[in-house]
Design an enzyme around this catalytic site. Structure first.
Site, mmCIF file in Angstrom:
data_model
loop_
_atom_site.group_PDB
_atom_site.id
_atom_site.type_symbol
_atom_site.label_atom_id
_atom_site.label_comp_id
_atom_site.label_asym_id
_atom_site.label_seq_id
_atom_site.Cartn_x
_atom_site.Cartn_y
_atom_site.Cartn_z
ATOM 1 C CD GLN A 113 8.130 -2.079 -4.197
ATOM 2 O OE1 GLN A 113 8.897 -1.982 -5.053
ATOM 3 N NE2 GLN A 113 7.002 -2.023 -4.263
ATOM 4 C CE LYS A 116 6.980 2.410 -4.810
ATOM 5 N NZ LYS A 116 7.258 2.193 -6.207
ATOM 6 C CE LYS A 128 10.986 -3.570 -8.827
ATOM 7 N NZ LYS A 128 9.858 -2.870 -8.757
ATOM 8 N N GLY A 167 4.957 -7.836 -11.234
ATOM 9 C CA GLY A 167 5.496 -7.071 -12.400
ATOM 10 C C GLY A 167 6.348 -5.994 -12.189
ATOM 11 C CG ASP A 168 9.499 -2.531 -12.234
ATOM 12 O OD1 ASP A 168 8.756 -1.744 -11.625
ATOM 13 O OD2 ASP A 168 10.383 -2.416 -12.973
ATOM 14 C CB THR A 212 0.982 1.575 -11.157
ATOM 15 O OG1 THR A 212 1.224 0.479 -10.652
ATOM 16 C CG2 THR A 212 2.134 2.478 -10.668
ATOM 17 C CG ASN A 244 0.967 -1.593 -16.104
ATOM 18 O OD1 ASN A 244 0.991 -1.057 -15.090
ATOM 19 N ND2 ASN A 244 -0.394 -2.225 -16.355
ATOM 20 C CB SER A 381 0.384 -6.381 -5.561
ATOM 21 O OG SER A 381 0.839 -6.235 -6.747
#
Ligand code: NDP
Length: 449
Positions: A113, A116, A128, A167-168, A212, A244, A381
């Site tokens: 992350q 990214k 995370k 979320g994830d 995403t 998702n 986000s």
């Protein structure tokens, strides 16, 4: 095999200090391999210990989450939050609720992350979190009680200027709502910017749900355009997962003229050679929270097959792994290449094993690595946080346009960094180096901490 002495030493130390964390070590190993040429050119990184500082998170909390089911039985799960790096902004990264969650998975996701978020060009650090809680088969009230208990500990560690979860896997709009409600109750403050992926009714952003998957297709489109003078139009596409990311990847693929023909869940996959009917998938997965198997029962001519890996044996032009880590191994990569795949872009985090990635690159298959190709979610986000700070709402088109600009820019950053490192077209090297450079340079300027 690492050649650079500094990276080799830090990798060996990381292996020694993180026993039993294979996913984390896999993510670190992959990034280090890409960084070799850049680190060779920049000896100051070793002097300042930048790489060893990057692999050690700022902190990680684990906590007990106690909750009661509908029969009054008490259960205990483990909660996690890793705050990996805040050199360029507050920690930012999703929460995953899945029985497989452990320290290794949370740390691999947090580490990825960092790079990214840097690629998005937004001021976002990396973090995370999650829990080994399994939301499958739980009632809405059980999910609510779990989320409330989870937030009762997490709230002390997060904040709109400090750490902003989202979320994830297993955490969607329903869970974010319960988490936000509990945060507000505990703090007695309406701080919209403390979580993203919120409902539009209380500070969410239009296009976050789609971001995403849409972003993955914008990236893939640019990759095809620039590296092959081609496009999504007319391409046969296989998308793994039906959550998702997968659903909105398939939706944008259709909008761009592509034809998704297969999707999956953790039990099996469906093939619909006439093209996936997304309204049926959405009804099953988003509304009924059912199994992908039901698609074949509802759509004449569609087939269902048990097991996940078989999806990669279906001939296609483009493969989009959008389910989970290590879902696409070397045998799957060989099958895809043998069947003529032209491009692979990762919607999930680390869905391809290192061997699979190397096989694609060795066979000149266009490959969009996760930290670049799926960055559209966290980028949007970031746009949600901006709207919350400005106390405004942008239209769907405004957000979507910014998302497109960000994804195109990420592709070009990766492409340029790859060329600088004498690895033209290798977007794995490019994404890792471009993401790393910004964070490393910020750390050099911010001094020791
Ligand atoms: P969801 O929980 O919405 O969906 C996950 C999907 O993957 C489900 O269909 C699930 O099936 C399926 N699945 C799980 N394991 C397997 C497997 N071994 N083989 C095939 N399918 C499987 O999660 P998301 O769509 O949000 O996330 C998917 C991936 O994308 C994750 O790696 C996540 O980290 C990554 N990601 C997500 C972002 C986001 O914005 N949501 C942003 C960036 C990355 P089942 O229903 O059976 O469990």
């Amino acid at each position: 095999m690492l050649q650079n002495a500094y990276l080799k030493r830090v990798y060996e130390d990381t292996v020694r200090c993180n026993p039993g964390q294979p996913e984390f070590l896999q993510a670190v190993g992959e990034v280090f391999e890409s960084l070799e040429p850049y680190v060779e050119m920049h000896p100051e990184l070793e002097t300042h210990g930048i790489v060893e500082r990057l692999v050690e998170p700022d902190r990680m909390v684990t906590f007990r989450v106690t909750w009661e089911d509908d029969q009054g039985k008490v259960h205990v799960n483990r909660g996690f939050r890793v705050q990996f790096n805040s050199a360029i902004g507050p920690y930012k990264g999703g929460l995953r609720f899945h029985p497989s969650v452990n320290a290794s998975i949370i740390k691999f996701l947090g580490f990825e992350q960092v790079f990214k978020n840097s690629l998005t060009s937004l001021p976002l650090g990396g973090g995370k979190g999650g829990s080994n809680f399994d939301p499958k088969g739980k009632s809405d009230n059980e999910i609510m009680r779990f989320c409330q208990s989870f937030m009762t500990e997490l709230y002390r560690h997060i904040g709109s200027q400090m750490d902003v979860p989202a979320g994830d896997i297993g955490v969607g709009g329903r869970e974010i709502g319960f988490l936000f409600g509990q945060y507000k109750r505990l703090r007695n403050q309406f701080t919209a910017g403390v979580l993203t992926g919120k409902s539009l009714r209380f500070g969410g952003s239009l296009a976050r749900t789609e971001a995403t998957g849409y972003g993955l297709l914008y990236f893939t489109q640019e990759m095809l355009r620039c590296l092959k003078s081609d496009s999504i139009e007319g391409k046969t596409i296989v998308v793994s997962g039906s959550g998702n990311v997968a659903i909105y990847a398939a939706q944008k693929a259709q909008q761009l003229g592509g034809k998704p023909i297969a999707m999956s869940d953790s039990a099996g996959y469906i093939i619909d050679r006439d093209g996936i009917k997304l309204d049926v998938v959405k009804q099953i997965k988003e509304v009924e929270r059912g199994r992908i198997k039901e698609y074949a029962e509802r759509v004449p001519g569609a087939e269902y097959h048990e097991g996940c890996r078989g999806i990669w044996t279906i001939p296609c032009d483009i493969a989009l792994p959008c389910a989970t880590q290590n879902e696409l191994d070397l045998d799957s990569a060989k099958a895809l290449v043998a069947n003529g795949v032209q491009a692979v872009a990762e919607g999930a985090n680390m869905p391809s094993t290192t061997e699979a990635i190397n096989y694609f690159l060795d066979h000149n298959i266009l490959f969009g690595p996760a930290k670049a190709a799926n960055a559209g979610g966290v980028a949007t986000s970031g746009l949600e946080m901006t709207q919350n700070s400005m106390r405004t709402n942008w239209t769907f088109e405004e957000v979507d346009q910014k998302l497109q600009g960000i994804m195109v820019n990420i592709f070009h950053q990766a492409e340029e960094a790859a060329a600088e490192c004498n690895a033209p077209g290798n977007l794995v090297v490019g994404a890792n180096v471009a993401g790393f450079k910004k964070v490393a340079n910020a750390m050099l300027l911010e001094g020791l901490y």
